[in-house]
Design an enzyme around this catalytic site. Structure first.
Site, PDB file in Angstrom:
ATOM      1  N   LYS A 228     -16.439 -11.821  26.401  1.00  0.00           N
ATOM      2  CA  LYS A 228     -15.181 -12.332  26.975  1.00  0.00           C
ATOM      3  C   LYS A 228     -14.328 -11.210  27.558  1.00  0.00           C
ATOM      4  CE  LYS A 228     -13.180 -13.855  23.220  1.00  0.00           C
ATOM      5  NZ  LYS A 228     -14.086 -13.536  22.122  1.00  0.00           N
TER       6      LYS A 228
ATOM      7  N   ARG B 204      -6.756 -18.771  19.341  1.00  0.00           N
ATOM      8  CA  ARG B 204      -7.904 -18.659  18.443  1.00  0.00           C
ATOM      9  C   ARG B 204      -7.850 -19.698  17.336  1.00  0.00           C
ATOM     10  NH1 ARG B 204      -9.345 -12.870  19.152  1.00  0.00           N
ATOM     11  NH2 ARG B 204     -11.289 -12.443  18.070  1.00  0.00           N
TER      12      ARG B 204
ATOM     13  N   ARG C  75     -22.184  -2.347  19.948  1.00  0.00           N
ATOM     14  CA  ARG C  75     -20.986  -2.159  20.764  1.00  0.00           C
ATOM     15  C   ARG C  75     -20.284  -0.844  20.419  1.00  0.00           C
ATOM     16  NH1 ARG C  75     -16.743  -6.986  21.639  1.00  0.00           N
ATOM     17  NH2 ARG C  75     -16.228  -6.749  19.438  1.00  0.00           N
TER      18      ARG C  75
ATOM     19  N   ARG D 258     -16.059   0.078  16.498  1.00  0.00           N
ATOM     20  CA  ARG D 258     -14.870  -0.497  15.879  1.00  0.00           C
ATOM     21  C   ARG D 258     -15.156  -0.832  14.417  1.00  0.00           C
ATOM     22  NH1 ARG D 258     -12.907  -5.210  19.900  1.00  0.00           N
ATOM     23  NH2 ARG D 258     -12.811  -6.287  17.908  1.00  0.00           N
TER      24      ARG D 258
ATOM     25  N   ARG E 261     -16.495 -12.451  10.843  1.00  0.00           N
ATOM     26  CA  ARG E 261     -15.796 -12.855  12.075  1.00  0.00           C
ATOM     27  C   ARG E 261     -16.469 -14.070  12.714  1.00  0.00           C
ATOM     28  NH1 ARG E 261     -15.379  -7.808  15.749  1.00  0.00           N
ATOM     29  NH2 ARG E 261     -13.853  -9.020  16.902  1.00  0.00           N
TER      30      ARG E 261
HETATM   31  P1  AMP Z   1     -10.740  -9.155  19.481  1.00  0.00           P
HETATM   32  O1  AMP Z   1     -10.568  -7.802  20.084  1.00  0.00           O
HETATM   33  O2  AMP Z   1     -10.291 -10.274  20.379  1.00  0.00           O
HETATM   34  O3  AMP Z   1     -12.122  -9.394  18.928  1.00  0.00           O
HETATM   35  O4  AMP Z   1      -9.746  -9.220  18.225  1.00  0.00           O
HETATM   36  C1  AMP Z   1      -9.877  -8.340  17.131  1.00  0.00           C
HETATM   37  C2  AMP Z   1      -9.144  -8.895  15.923  1.00  0.00           C
HETATM   38  O5  AMP Z   1      -7.739  -9.045  16.217  1.00  0.00           O
HETATM   39  C3  AMP Z   1      -9.584 -10.281  15.468  1.00  0.00           C
HETATM   40  O6  AMP Z   1     -10.737 -10.245  14.644  1.00  0.00           O
HETATM   41  C4  AMP Z   1      -8.338 -10.751  14.723  1.00  0.00           C
HETATM   42  O7  AMP Z   1      -8.245 -10.144  13.455  1.00  0.00           O
HETATM   43  C5  AMP Z   1      -7.219 -10.189  15.582  1.00  0.00           C
HETATM   44  N1  AMP Z   1      -6.805 -11.156  16.625  1.00  0.00           N
HETATM   45  C6  AMP Z   1      -6.937 -11.039  17.972  1.00  0.00           C
HETATM   46  N2  AMP Z   1      -6.452 -12.113  18.608  1.00  0.00           N
HETATM   47  C7  AMP Z   1      -5.987 -12.950  17.643  1.00  0.00           C
HETATM   48  C8  AMP Z   1      -5.382 -14.229  17.644  1.00  0.00           C
HETATM   49  N3  AMP Z   1      -5.165 -14.893  18.804  1.00  0.00           N
HETATM   50  N4  AMP Z   1      -5.038 -14.770  16.455  1.00  0.00           N
HETATM   51  C9  AMP Z   1      -5.246 -14.126  15.299  1.00  0.00           C
HETATM   52  N5  AMP Z   1      -5.834 -12.937  15.214  1.00  0.00           N
HETATM   53  C10 AMP Z   1      -6.208 -12.338  16.363  1.00  0.00           C
END
Ligand code: AMP
Length: 213
Positions: free
Chosen positions: A13, A88, A126, A159, A170
């Site tokens: 994404k 989310r 990644r 990460r 996740r």
């Molecule tokens: P991402 O980079 O989008 O994979 O996000 C990394 C982490 O940030 C996720 O695993 C969540 O812990 C947190 N996170 C990102 N976006 C959201 C969201 N919309 N709601 C809640 N937690 C979020």
């Protein structure tokens, strides 16, 4: 054009969102990036978000929704934006729909579909640049020099939340909390399903075709 990106963590994404933002000249807003920046800068928000993120869980909606609604009210969002990683949860999606009631809801919810086994392979490979945010994959998108960011020369890292155990958590969170959004946006007639297992360029081409159809 207002777009949200749906799909499991690691479905690509973020990469697609960046490419779309460049093509359409609208901002790419990643909640994950915003949280990571806050963690790096040691802000209160960062301190609160870190524990949830490291454990592979979601940051609570109270910390997330207003942050995004405030961001999309900025001047650079008047022509649209791409939300990557938000909404989310069903609650976040409903809050977004509510907030956009007057100006018009999002135009597309792009669902980048990739099965779990492929996600696990992708996420374990990644690598990201902690300085400029560029993302790589040790097999699919390798850096030119091993371990070094092509863009800024910093050392790339894995990460913390891409470790094998956290990836499983996740994915479980995704299936439980985020996947229901696919039906929510289908119900609104806004969902666009894309086969995310294809080459990055082909995924991009498919998305653009659907958005411009
Ligand atoms: P991402 O980079 O989008 O994979 O996000 C990394 C982490 O940030 C996720 O695993 C969540 O812990 C947190 N996170 C990102 N976006 C959201 C969201 N919309 N709601 C809640 N937690 C979020």
């Amino acid at each position: 054009m207002k777009i949200i990106m749906l799909g499991a963590p690691g479905a690509g994404k973020g990469t697609q969102a960046k490419m779309l933002a460049d093509k359409f000249g609208i901002p790419h807003i990643s909640t994950g990036d915003i949280f990571r920046m806050n963690i790096k800068e040691g802000t209160e928000l960062g301190k609160k978000a870190k524990a949830y993120m490291d454990a592979g869980g979601l940051v609570p909606d109270e910390l997330t929704v207003d942050l995004v609604l405030d961001r999309i009210s900025k001047d650079d969002c008047v022509k649209g934006y791409i939300l990557d990683g938000f909404p989310r949860t069903l609650n976040q999606a409903e809050k977004l729909t509510e907030a956009l009631a007057e100006s018009g809801n999002i135009d597309f919810a792009v669902n980048v579909d990739v099965p779990d086994d492929a996600i696990v392979v992708r996420m374990s490979g990644r690598r990201v640049c902690p300085s400029c945010g560029a993302s790589y994959h040790i097999v699919n998108i390798p850096t030119k020099v091993e371990g070094i960011c092509d863009r800024c020369g910093s050392e790339v890292i894995q990460r913390a939340d891409d470790s094998a155990e956290t990836v499983q958590k996740r994915l479980a969170v995704y299936h439980e909390q985020t996947q229901p959004l696919i039906d929510y946006y289908k119900g609104l007639g806004l969902e666009v399903e894309i086969d995310g297992t294809q080459e990055m360029e082909k995924v991009f081409q498919d998305i653009v075709e659907r958005l411009e159809a």
